[in-house]
Motif scaffolding. Structure first.
Motif, PDB file in Angstrom:
ATOM      1  N   GLN A  75       0.768  -1.216   0.089  1.00  0.00           N
ATOM      2  CA  GLN A  75       0.095   0.068   0.148  1.00  0.00           C
ATOM      3  C   GLN A  75       0.951   1.304  -0.032  1.00  0.00           C
ATOM      4  O   GLN A  75       0.581   2.176  -0.695  1.00  0.00           O
ATOM      5  N   LEU A  76       2.077   1.186   0.858  1.00  0.00           N
ATOM      6  CA  LEU A  76       2.889   2.312   0.774  1.00  0.00           C
ATOM      7  C   LEU A  76       3.594   2.467  -0.656  1.00  0.00           C
ATOM      8  O   LEU A  76       3.677   3.584  -1.053  1.00  0.00           O
ATOM      9  N   PRO A  81       5.251   6.067  -4.740  1.00  0.00           N
ATOM     10  CA  PRO A  81       5.977   5.094  -5.693  1.00  0.00           C
ATOM     11  C   PRO A  81       7.319   5.671  -5.149  1.00  0.00           C
ATOM     12  O   PRO A  81       8.383   4.766  -5.600  1.00  0.00           O
ATOM     13  N   TYR A  82       7.550   6.747  -4.955  1.00  0.00           N
ATOM     14  CA  TYR A  82       8.984   7.181  -4.680  1.00  0.00           C
ATOM     15  C   TYR A  82       9.767   6.587  -3.323  1.00  0.00           C
ATOM     16  O   TYR A  82      11.116   6.787  -3.108  1.00  0.00           O
ATOM     17  N   SER A  83       8.789   5.932  -2.643  1.00  0.00           N
ATOM     18  CA  SER A  83       9.254   5.419  -1.328  1.00  0.00           C
ATOM     19  C   SER A  83       9.965   4.332  -1.492  1.00  0.00           C
ATOM     20  O   SER A  83      10.692   3.960  -0.337  1.00  0.00           O
ATOM     21  N   ARG A  84      10.221   3.574  -2.434  1.00  0.00           N
ATOM     22  CA  ARG A  84      10.891   2.293  -2.656  1.00  0.00           C
ATOM     23  C   ARG A  84      10.144   1.215  -1.875  1.00  0.00           C
ATOM     24  O   ARG A  84      10.848  -0.090  -1.992  1.00  0.00           O
ATOM     25  N   CYS A  85       9.163   1.316  -1.278  1.00  0.00           N
ATOM     26  CA  CYS A  85       8.321   0.224  -0.690  1.00  0.00           C
ATOM     27  C   CYS A  85       8.054  -0.860  -1.767  1.00  0.00           C
ATOM     28  O   CYS A  85       7.726  -1.838  -0.862  1.00  0.00           O
ATOM     29  N   ASP A  86       7.883  -0.471  -2.690  1.00  0.00           N
ATOM     30  CA  ASP A  86       7.650  -1.438  -3.868  1.00  0.00           C
ATOM     31  C   ASP A  86       8.917  -2.316  -4.367  1.00  0.00           C
ATOM     32  O   ASP A  86       8.835  -3.352  -5.282  1.00  0.00           O
ATOM     33  N   ALA A 144       2.128  13.997   3.672  1.00  0.00           N
ATOM     34  CA  ALA A 144       2.025  13.810   5.011  1.00  0.00           C
ATOM     35  C   ALA A 144       0.687  13.296   5.489  1.00  0.00           C
ATOM     36  O   ALA A 144       0.284  12.411   6.172  1.00  0.00           O
ATOM     37  N   ALA A 145      -0.227  14.181   4.918  1.00  0.00           N
ATOM     38  CA  ALA A 145      -1.771  13.753   5.021  1.00  0.00           C
ATOM     39  C   ALA A 145      -2.199  12.548   4.577  1.00  0.00           C
ATOM     40  O   ALA A 145      -2.979  11.727   5.361  1.00  0.00           O
ATOM     41  N   ALA A 146      -1.548  12.103   3.460  1.00  0.00           N
ATOM     42  CA  ALA A 146      -1.888  10.832   2.880  1.00  0.00           C
ATOM     43  C   ALA A 146      -1.268   9.756   3.942  1.00  0.00           C
ATOM     44  O   ALA A 146      -1.967   8.584   3.880  1.00  0.00           O
ATOM     45  N   ALA A 147      -0.204   9.701   4.274  1.00  0.00           N
ATOM     46  CA  ALA A 147       0.339   8.688   5.226  1.00  0.00           C
ATOM     47  C   ALA A 147      -0.198   8.802   6.393  1.00  0.00           C
ATOM     48  O   ALA A 147      -0.530   7.721   7.099  1.00  0.00           O
ATOM     49  N   GLN A 148      -0.709   9.806   6.965  1.00  0.00           N
ATOM     50  CA  GLN A 148      -1.784   9.914   8.306  1.00  0.00           C
ATOM     51  C   GLN A 148      -2.789   9.121   7.967  1.00  0.00           C
ATOM     52  O   GLN A 148      -3.333   8.298   8.853  1.00  0.00           O
ATOM     53  N   ARG A 149      -3.452   9.248   6.880  1.00  0.00           N
ATOM     54  CA  ARG A 149      -4.867   8.398   6.547  1.00  0.00           C
ATOM     55  C   ARG A 149      -4.547   7.092   6.444  1.00  0.00           C
ATOM     56  O   ARG A 149      -5.186   6.349   7.086  1.00  0.00           O
ATOM     57  N   LEU A 150      -3.541   6.730   5.539  1.00  0.00           N
ATOM     58  CA  LEU A 150      -3.120   5.380   5.292  1.00  0.00           C
ATOM     59  C   LEU A 150      -2.799   4.670   6.402  1.00  0.00           C
ATOM     60  O   LEU A 150      -2.978   3.484   6.802  1.00  0.00           O
ATOM     61  N   LEU A 151      -2.297   5.214   7.555  1.00  0.00           N
ATOM     62  CA  LEU A 151      -1.488   4.522   8.688  1.00  0.00           C
ATOM     63  C   LEU A 151      -2.292   4.678  10.111  1.00  0.00           C
ATOM     64  O   LEU A 151      -2.124   4.258  11.012  1.00  0.00           O
TER      65      LEU A 151
END
Length: 188
Positions: A75-76, A81-86, A144-151
């Protein structure tokens, strides 16, 4: 001859110093991982190192979200996509500012404190033979807001960045970033 507070430097102290300096100078951003899992003990060491960072008035205005579940990492990776979590990290650590612990009237200092903690994670990962990369969220408020929602983060927890960590699947070249032009003594 030694005077005052001077103490002799032993060979083991010199080696320790050399190792620390070498670790700092050779740390690189790793963006590709093997997918191999790392132990809970390794993750705990990374977090202990993070929490060893300096903080203004020792307020320690940080919180850390550790992502180890493949579905959340995916999901991250989709959301950021720039986070490299994929790219198959073993985990991702999201260093956050906890505004409820921030110094009153100086709430922005949490950024410095959490940045220092993040650098400690990167250096500890490198020292352990792991790879990691700092991928930014804050100050981009949409990210930051998208990460707050996702997590599911409460409003007073602000994610600074995402740090994917894992066994490196690449060996990036160490870059010499020394530039004497960036140094000024006593005045500009």
């Amino acid at each position: 001859m030694l005077t005052g507070c001077q103490t002799p430097v032993t060979n083991s102290e010199t080696m320790k110093q050399d190792n620390i300096i070498e670790n700092i100078r050779t740390r690189v951003s790793v963006r590709q991982f093997t997918g191999e899992k790392i132990s809970d003990d390794q993750i705990q060491i990374l977090l202990q190192c993070a929490m060893s960072a300096p903080s203004a008035l020792n307020h320690q205005p940080w919180a850390f979200i550790v992502i180890t579940e493949d579905s959340v990492l995916a999901q991250l990776g989709q959301e950021f996509p720039y986070s490299r979590c994929d790219q198959h990290p073993a985990c991702a650590i999201i260093p956050c500012g906890d505004l409820s612990k921030a110094i009153e009237g100086s709430e922005g200092f949490w950024i410095n404190d959490v940045s220092a903690a993040t650098e400690n994670i990167l250096l500890a990962a490198h020292a352990m033979g792991l790879g990691a990369v700092w991928t930014g969220l804050h100050p981009n408020m949409d990210r930051a807001a998208a990460a707050q929602r996702l997590l599911g983060l409460p409003e007073h927890i602000i994610p600074l960045c995402i740090v994917p960590v894992g066994v490196p699947a690449e060996q990036p070249e160490v870059k010499d970033k020394w530039n004497a032009d960036n140094i000024h003594y006593n005045r500009w």
